[in-house]
Design a protein around this motif. Structure first.
Motif, PDB file in Angstrom:
ATOM      1  N   ARG A   1      35.361  39.125  39.098  1.00 33.39           N
ATOM      2  CA  ARG A   1      35.465  38.165  38.012  1.00 33.39           C
ATOM      3  C   ARG A   1      36.922  37.778  37.751  1.00 33.39           C
ATOM      4  O   ARG A   1      37.838  38.575  37.894  1.00 33.39           O
ATOM      5  CB  ARG A   1      34.832  38.736  36.729  1.00 33.39           C
ATOM      6  CG  ARG A   1      35.317  40.117  36.397  1.00 33.39           C
ATOM      7  CD  ARG A   1      34.464  40.767  35.300  1.00 33.39           C
ATOM      8  NE  ARG A   1      34.828  42.170  35.154  1.00 33.39           N
ATOM      9  CZ  ARG A   1      34.273  43.165  35.827  1.00 33.39           C
ATOM     10  NH1 ARG A   1      33.304  42.914  36.693  1.00 33.39           N
ATOM     11  NH2 ARG A   1      34.661  44.412  35.653  1.00 33.39           N
ATOM     12  N   LEU A   2      37.058  36.537  37.333  1.00 34.73           N
ATOM     13  CA  LEU A   2      38.346  35.990  36.932  1.00 34.73           C
ATOM     14  C   LEU A   2      38.080  35.162  35.684  1.00 34.73           C
ATOM     15  O   LEU A   2      37.204  34.302  35.679  1.00 34.73           O
ATOM     16  CB  LEU A   2      38.936  35.115  38.042  1.00 34.73           C
ATOM     17  CG  LEU A   2      40.341  34.554  37.807  1.00 34.73           C
ATOM     18  CD1 LEU A   2      41.370  35.678  37.810  1.00 34.73           C
ATOM     19  CD2 LEU A   2      40.684  33.517  38.870  1.00 34.73           C
ATOM     20  N   TYR A   3      38.821  35.420  34.609  1.00 32.47           N
ATOM     21  CA  TYR A   3      38.551  34.695  33.372  1.00 32.47           C
ATOM     22  C   TYR A   3      39.832  34.519  32.576  1.00 32.47           C
ATOM     23  O   TYR A   3      40.820  35.237  32.767  1.00 32.47           O
ATOM     24  CB  TYR A   3      37.472  35.404  32.541  1.00 32.47           C
ATOM     25  CG  TYR A   3      37.666  36.884  32.315  1.00 32.47           C
ATOM     26  CD1 TYR A   3      38.207  37.379  31.135  1.00 32.47           C
ATOM     27  CD2 TYR A   3      37.256  37.808  33.287  1.00 32.47           C
ATOM     28  CE1 TYR A   3      38.356  38.731  30.917  1.00 32.47           C
ATOM     29  CE2 TYR A   3      37.402  39.165  33.078  1.00 32.47           C
ATOM     30  CZ  TYR A   3      37.955  39.624  31.890  1.00 32.47           C
ATOM     31  OH  TYR A   3      38.097  40.975  31.686  1.00 32.47           O
ATOM     32  N   ALA A   4      39.805  33.513  31.702  1.00 32.67           N
ATOM     33  CA  ALA A   4      40.964  33.185  30.875  1.00 32.67           C
ATOM     34  C   ALA A   4      40.550  33.123  29.418  1.00 32.67           C
ATOM     35  O   ALA A   4      39.642  32.376  29.054  1.00 32.67           O
ATOM     36  CB  ALA A   4      41.563  31.844  31.311  1.00 32.67           C
ATOM     37  N   LYS A   5      41.220  33.901  28.580  1.00 32.60           N
ATOM     38  CA  LYS A   5      41.007  33.849  27.138  1.00 32.60           C
ATOM     39  C   LYS A   5      42.020  32.892  26.521  1.00 32.60           C
ATOM     40  O   LYS A   5      43.210  32.982  26.816  1.00 32.60           O
ATOM     41  CB  LYS A   5      41.195  35.228  26.514  1.00 32.60           C
ATOM     42  CG  LYS A   5      40.244  36.296  26.979  1.00 32.60           C
ATOM     43  CD  LYS A   5      40.527  37.597  26.228  1.00 32.60           C
ATOM     44  CE  LYS A   5      39.655  38.733  26.701  1.00 32.60           C
ATOM     45  NZ  LYS A   5      39.903  39.991  25.944  1.00 32.60           N
ATOM     46  N   GLY A   6      41.545  32.001  25.669  1.00 32.36           N
ATOM     47  CA  GLY A   6      42.441  31.043  25.041  1.00 32.36           C
ATOM     48  C   GLY A   6      43.182  30.217  26.071  1.00 32.36           C
ATOM     49  O   GLY A   6      44.417  30.189  26.088  1.00 32.36           O
ATOM     50  N   PRO A   7      42.467  29.520  26.964  1.00 33.86           N
ATOM     51  CA  PRO A   7      43.116  28.832  28.087  1.00 33.86           C
ATOM     52  C   PRO A   7      44.037  27.698  27.661  1.00 33.86           C
ATOM     53  O   PRO A   7      44.959  27.355  28.401  1.00 33.86           O
ATOM     54  CB  PRO A   7      41.942  28.311  28.912  1.00 33.86           C
ATOM     55  CG  PRO A   7      40.806  28.192  27.927  1.00 33.86           C
ATOM     56  CD  PRO A   7      41.001  29.314  26.969  1.00 33.86           C
ATOM     57  N   PHE A   8      43.814  27.106  26.490  1.00 29.96           N
ATOM     58  CA  PHE A   8      44.635  25.983  26.040  1.00 29.96           C
ATOM     59  C   PHE A   8      45.191  26.282  24.650  1.00 29.96           C
ATOM     60  O   PHE A   8      44.506  26.883  23.816  1.00 29.96           O
ATOM     61  CB  PHE A   8      43.810  24.690  26.012  1.00 29.96           C
ATOM     62  CG  PHE A   8      43.036  24.437  27.277  1.00 29.96           C
ATOM     63  CD1 PHE A   8      43.696  24.147  28.459  1.00 29.96           C
ATOM     64  CD2 PHE A   8      41.648  24.509  27.292  1.00 29.96           C
ATOM     65  CE1 PHE A   8      42.981  23.929  29.630  1.00 29.96           C
ATOM     66  CE2 PHE A   8      40.930  24.279  28.442  1.00 29.96           C
ATOM     67  CZ  PHE A   8      41.600  23.993  29.628  1.00 29.96           C
TER      68      PHE A   8
END
Length: 467
Positions: free
Chosen positions: A374-381
């Protein structure tokens, strides 16, 4: 409160995302027969010019509710700051004054195969989520009572109820019953944590929604007896915290039915029965290292566990399908923050990576291994600090004995199921979340398939509202 029962930084706590629950619905289950607003503190009286230039203390009006949130879980259920009612008309405050806290939510999801040849069927013959348009609704209410007011260290009673509805009941089925009925307290300055009662250990072990963000498939562990949100069972959990990061947690749990969660719920829909047919005792042990994000310190969670079950399982290698004891499982998982995008503001924001490996013996379990990247981004913007983007690839390996038996009967059978899923989850308002995603699945059914059910491209839509 974090999972050790210790208070975290106020701003980081307010930034905690309840997206784990959203992704539990938005991620398709593997094919199965399965910051709160701060109030500036204003100095009164004869405050001098020097005092007025000092940094002013910020009071979190929701901090008083922290001890009323359920303890012992590996993820944080949202506090009142992230609900639609917060403290409307002072009801929450009035209950808190007498030691009562509550959180409710409604969780709705929709899955539908987008391929032109989706092999639609009657509901009775549906084989996987999305083969027909599939809708599910899960509604919960959890109430806590603070026993620390009587001198019991972090003491808490937790009572929860759940109602769920599925248009395809195989991953359900429909039920109304308890979600939890538990007692919790700590010893020796929170070095030791005790929790007992009717527990759902999927929320106490493993980290199925990794990093509190993205959902993973736990079917490999459910089939080996671990209790679920819809199938809580009597258990005693004991956690030893070596320090703020290193821990070991054990459980003595009544296993769910060895025939699976579906059979368990059909036999015990309310969840109040002490046991079900052929169910024995499950022992679980998990060791882990967990470090919360801080400026310059990446969020890290490493964990590994084993389980041993003496329930009577059907032996898939036996000609007469006789039952045997001795089932077990193992797992290892890791999640690491690879980059912090707002270390001085919300250090939990950034890009994460992780993996999971779960396994069980193929002679007693239809799923012998589950692997995930898995690869994920929290608060991407910057303009969307509470949103999340996730990309997950998984592979489910089926029991070689069950596959060989199907092939011997002349059926089309596959040895594994692979999936790639991308999702975006948005926080629309306090307490309101929505997600959308797309998942490609090769051989989405369990073990056997037809030429028409070899591929699926599922549209995933989910909403989550906290009360």
């Amino acid at each position: 409160m974090d999972q050790t029962g210790k208070k975290g930084n106020t701003s980081d706590r307010a930034a905690k995302l309840p997206l784990d629950l959203v992704h539990q619905a938005i991620r398709p289950p593997a094919p199965a027969p399965a910051a709160g607003p701060g109030v500036p503190f204003e100095r009164r009286g004869n405050a001098g010019r020097r005092a007025q230039t000092r940094p002013q203390k910020t009071i979190d009006p929701f901090e008083r509710y922290d001890k009323l949130r359920e303890n012992g879980l590996w993820f944080n259920i949202p506090g009142p700051a992230d609900t639609i009612d917060q403290d409307k008309d002072g009801v929450r405050s009035a209950l808190a004054d007498v030691g009562i806290g509550y959180i409710g939510w409604t969780h709705n999801s929709f899955v539908n195969n987008q391929l032109p040849n989706a092999a639609r069927s009657t509901i009775a013959n549906q084989l996987y989520m999305g083969q027909n348009p599939t809708f599910a609704s899960v509604n919960l209410m959890i109430v806590t009572y603070d026993l620390s007011r009587f001198g019991i260290a972090d003491g808490q009673i937790v009572v929860g109820a759940e109602q769920q509805y599925w248009t395809w009941d195989r991953p359900g089925p429909d039920r109304v019953g308890i979600n939890t009925l538990a007692y919790y307290q700590t010893f020796f300055d929170r070095t030791l944590e005790l929790k007992l009662g009717y527990l759902r250990n999927q929320n106490e072990f493993t980290g199925t929604l990794f990093g509190g963000i993205t959902g993973s498939n736990m079917s490999a562990l459910f089939q080996a007896g671990m209790s679920t949100n819809a199938a809580p069972t009597p258990a005693v959990n004991l956690k030893y915290n070596f320090d703020d990061r290193l821990y070991n947690k054990v459980s003595v749990q009544r296993s769910i039915s060895p025939d699976g969660a579906y059979a368990h719920i059909i036999e015990n829909p309310t969840g109040l029965n002490w046991s079900t047919a052929n169910a024995g005792i499950l022992l679980v042990d998990e060791a882990g290292y967990k470090s919360k994000a801080a400026p310059g310190v990446p969020d890290t969670w490493l964990r590994a566990g084993v389980g041993f079950n003496n329930s009577r399982y059907t032996n898939l290698t036996a000609p007469k399908q006789q039952r045997e004891t001795g089932n077990h499982f193992h797992y290892i998982a890791a999640d690491r923050q690879l980059w912090q995008s707002d270390a001085l503001g919300l250090p939990s924001r950034g890009i994460y990576g992780g993996f999971s490996i779960m396994g069980a013996p193929p002679d007693l379990n239809r799923i012998s291994q589950y692997c995930e990247l898995r690869l994920y981004a929290k608060g991407p913007f910057d303009s969307r600090p509470s949103d999340l983007i996730a990309l997950v690839a998984s592979k489910t390996s089926w029991s070689k004995f069950a596959v060989d038996a199907a092939l011997a009967k002349g059926q089309l059978a596959h040895r594994d199921t692979t999936a790639i899923t991308g999702t975006y989850t948005a926080r629309l308002a306090p307490g309101i979340y929505a997600g959308v995603g797309l998942s490609y699945i090769h051989t989405p059914t369990s073990i056997t398939h037809t030429p028409q059910t070899e591929h699926a491209l599922n549209l995933l839509v989910s909403t989550l509202i906290f009360l």
